[in-house]
Structures are given as C-alpha cells and as structure tokens.
Design a protein around this motif. Structure first.
Motif, short mmCIF file in Angstrom:
data_model
loop_
_atom_site.label_atom_id
_atom_site.label_comp_id
_atom_site.label_asym_id
_atom_site.label_seq_id
_atom_site.Cartn_x
_atom_site.Cartn_y
_atom_site.Cartn_z
N VAL A 146 10.81 2.38 -10.13
CA VAL A 146 10.34 3.15 -8.98
C VAL A 146 10.39 2.29 -7.71
N TYR A 147 10.04 1.02 -7.85
CA TYR A 147 10.06 0.12 -6.68
C TYR A 147 11.47 0.01 -6.13
N GLY A 148 12.45 -0.15 -7.02
CA GLY A 148 13.84 -0.26 -6.58
C GLY A 148 14.29 0.97 -5.83
N GLN A 149 13.90 2.14 -6.28
CA GLN A 149 14.27 3.39 -5.59
C GLN A 149 13.53 3.52 -4.27
N TRP A 150 12.24 3.20 -4.29
CA TRP A 150 11.42 3.31 -3.08
C TRP A 150 11.91 2.37 -1.98
N ALA A 151 12.37 1.18 -2.36
CA ALA A 151 12.81 0.18 -1.37
C ALA A 151 13.96 0.69 -0.51
N ASP A 152 14.75 1.61 -1.06
CA ASP A 152 15.91 2.13 -0.31
C ASP A 152 15.75 3.60 0.06
N ALA A 186 0.84 -1.21 0.00
CA ALA A 186 0.00 0.00 0.00
C ALA A 186 0.87 1.25 0.00
N LEU A 187 1.98 1.19 0.75
CA LEU A 187 2.91 2.33 0.76
C LEU A 187 3.54 2.52 -0.62
N PHE A 188 3.87 1.41 -1.27
CA PHE A 188 4.46 1.54 -2.61
C PHE A 188 3.45 2.08 -3.61
N GLU A 189 2.22 1.61 -3.51
CA GLU A 189 1.19 2.11 -4.42
C GLU A 189 1.02 3.62 -4.27
N LYS A 190 1.13 4.10 -3.05
CA LYS A 190 1.07 5.54 -2.80
C LYS A 190 2.25 6.24 -3.49
N GLU A 191 3.43 5.66 -3.38
CA GLU A 191 4.63 6.21 -4.01
C GLU A 191 4.47 6.23 -5.53
N LEU A 192 3.91 5.16 -6.06
CA LEU A 192 3.76 5.06 -7.52
C LEU A 192 2.74 6.07 -8.03
N ARG A 193 1.65 6.25 -7.28
CA ARG A 193 0.66 7.26 -7.69
C ARG A 193 1.27 8.65 -7.69
N GLU A 194 2.09 8.96 -6.71
CA GLU A 194 2.75 10.26 -6.65
C GLU A 194 3.70 10.44 -7.83
N TYR A 195 4.38 9.37 -8.21
CA TYR A 195 5.29 9.45 -9.34
C TYR A 195 4.53 9.76 -10.63
N PHE A 196 3.43 9.03 -10.86
CA PHE A 196 2.67 9.23 -12.08
C PHE A 196 1.99 10.60 -12.11
N SER A 197 1.68 11.13 -10.94
CA SER A 197 1.02 12.45 -10.89
C SER A 197 1.98 13.56 -11.31
N THR A 198 3.27 13.30 -11.19
CA THR A 198 4.27 14.31 -11.57
C THR A 198 4.97 13.98 -12.88
N HIS A 199 4.65 12.84 -13.47
CA HIS A 199 5.25 12.45 -14.75
C HIS A 199 4.11 12.10 -15.72
N ARG A 200 3.68 13.09 -16.44
CA ARG A 200 2.56 12.91 -17.37
C ARG A 200 3.06 12.41 -18.73
N GLY A 201 2.15 11.85 -19.50
CA GLY A 201 2.47 11.45 -20.87
C GLY A 201 3.41 10.27 -20.98
N ILE A 202 3.37 9.36 -20.01
CA ILE A 202 4.25 8.19 -20.05
C ILE A 202 3.73 7.19 -21.08
N ASP A 203 4.66 6.61 -21.85
CA ASP A 203 4.31 5.59 -22.83
C ASP A 203 3.72 4.38 -22.10
N PRO A 204 2.48 3.99 -22.43
CA PRO A 204 1.85 2.84 -21.75
C PRO A 204 2.67 1.56 -21.82
N ASP A 205 3.45 1.39 -22.90
CA ASP A 205 4.27 0.19 -23.04
C ASP A 205 5.43 0.16 -22.05
N LYS A 206 5.71 1.29 -21.43
CA LYS A 206 6.84 1.36 -20.50
C LYS A 206 6.41 1.37 -19.03
N LEU A 207 5.10 1.23 -18.79
CA LEU A 207 4.60 1.31 -17.41
C LEU A 207 5.22 0.26 -16.49
#
Length: 264
Positions: free
Chosen positions: A33-39, A5-26
């Motif tokens: 993002v998970y690797g960065q969040w873990a540390d 749940a904490l990671f999902e929060k982190e991921l939502r925050e990331y996507f809210s500040t990074h618009r127009g991401i290629d869906p194929d790269k999600l």
C-alpha cells in the motif's frame, strides 16, 4: 507536512474496505500500500504525489526532520525522506551531528546511524569513536557494531585503538578486526590473550578459527588438556577449523556439562 500521518490515513481506508485480512500478511500489505500511495496524487499535497513532494525538497535539514519525525513518535524513518537523504551528500553532515549528539533520544541517534550505514561513504571515525565510548547507549552501540562488521578496509583505524582498548571493548575490537580481514602478529597476540580472560574462551576460540592462523593451534591444544567439557568442544572445533586435530579426551567424570548432555 507529516507524510506518515497521511499514509496512516491511507492505510486505515484500505483496511476499512478490505476485511478479513490474514494477520500474518499485514506487514507485506502495508509495504504494498505504501508503494502505491507514494506515487498517488494527494489532495493535501496540492495534487502532487508524496514521492514528487519529497523530491522537490532541497534543504537537507528539512529532509532529516521529515525522516526523524516518525522516529520521534516511536516509528521508523519515513522511507521517502530516507531515500532522498541517502542520495544527498550534503545531508550526511546533519546525520553525523545527530549521531554524535548525546542529548538526542537514542532512537533518533540509532536511526541516524542506520541511514548513514546505507550511504556510500561511511563515517568510520565517528562510528568507531562511539563504539568505544563507554557512555554510548547499548542499542546505538550494537547498531554501529553490526554495520562495521561488514565493512572492509577499516583495519588501520581499528589497529590504532589496540593499545588503548581494554575490558569489554577488547572483545568488540577483536571481532571487528577479524571481520575486517586485517592480519598481523599483534592481532593474533590479542586474540590469543583473550583465551585467558574469564568467560571469554568460547568467544576467543571462535574468533581464532575465523582468523585462520594455524599458529593458534598450539595454545588451543594446551588449553584443551585441562579445560572443562564445554570449553573443550569449542577448542576442538577451532583446532579442526584451523587444520589441526586434538588428542581425544575420554574421561569426563564429574564434569557437570557432560553429565547433562548424557542425561545423567
């Protein structure tokens, strides 16, 4: 603590500040993002990083519960918990108990099987017991089979089941025995007998080719004299892989498969 749940929060925050991401790269982005969040120090964890938080948990049952929490909600085992479990021998018994518990959801049991499959000491007996148990759910059985396909030195365990295994179980057993590298006359006899089972000829021919015993050429050649075109191609391929050669059959008048291939 629900780390996912904490990671999902982190991921939502990331996507809210990074618009127009290629869906194929999600997916790739989520992994990054998970690797960065873990540390990354986390306020909800009293300033600890998620990785450090998990590394301090010594109770194997707590680790297993943490890994399975996301599975019970339809996701995958939490990677941080999973990594910790795989390196903790005392956690393996708990995973085996989950794997063997028919009252558990199939997804949870399958996740336990996948984690056990990543450990150094695979529970061969538990895996094979479930593979040949008719009550084992389909997805779980397929997960166990896929893991044992790449496991060597399990031939003796499988051979013990030859006399008591029938039906679809014989096909599973035959494939696992061939992949295990075990070789003896009893296995060859079983593979040859599979050729006579209804609808099993292509599968059995492929296994015999992989098994690599040229003594199978005689029966494969005999069957090739009377079979239909579709089976003939499987038999011919198997014979050639075993170092033999079939007499070419040219007359396929009336054969449905041959007509389709020729566009007739």
């Amino acid at each position: 603590m629900n780390l996912e749940a904490l990671f999902e929060k982190e991921l939502r925050e990331y996507f809210s500040t990074h618009r127009g991401i290629d869906p194929d790269k999600l997916d790739d982005i989520a992994v990054s993002v998970y690797g960065q969040w873990a540390d990354k120090p986390c306020a909800e964890l009293e300033g600890k990083t998620p990785r450090a938080y998990v590394s301090e948990i010594d109770d194997p049952n707590a680790l297993i519960a943490g890994a399975m929490e996301s599975v019970e909600r339809g996701g995958e085992p939490s990677p941080l918990f999973a990594e910790r479990i795989i390196g903790m021998p005392s956690a393996l018994r708990g995973l085996i108990e989950i794997l063997s518990d028919a009252s558990k959801p199939e997804a949870v049991r399958t996740a336990a099987a996948q984690l056990l499959g990543r450990t150094e000491k695979l529970p061969i007996n538990e895996f094979t017991d479930l593979i040949f148990d008719p009550d084992t759910p389909t997805e779980l059985r397929e997960t166990l089979i896929d893991r044992l396909k790449y496991e060597k030195n399990i031939g003796s365990v499988l051979i013990e089941r030859m006399a008591e295994t029938d039906g679809e179980g014989r096909k599973i057993l035959a494939e696992l025995l061939v992949r295990s590298g075990e070789r003896n006359d009893g296995i060859l006899e079983m593979l040859l007998s599979l050729l006579d089972e209804r609808g099993a000829l292509p599968f059995a021919a492929q296994l015999l080719a992989e098994y690599g015993d040229s003594r199978a050429i005689e029966k494969l050649s005999e069957l090739a004299e009377t079979c239909d075109y579709a089976d003939y191609t499987e038999l011919r391929n198997a014979v050639e892989m075993l170092g033999g050669e079939l007499t070419l059959r040219l007359n396929w008048d009336g054969d449905r498969t041959y007509k389709i291939i020729k566009g007739e």
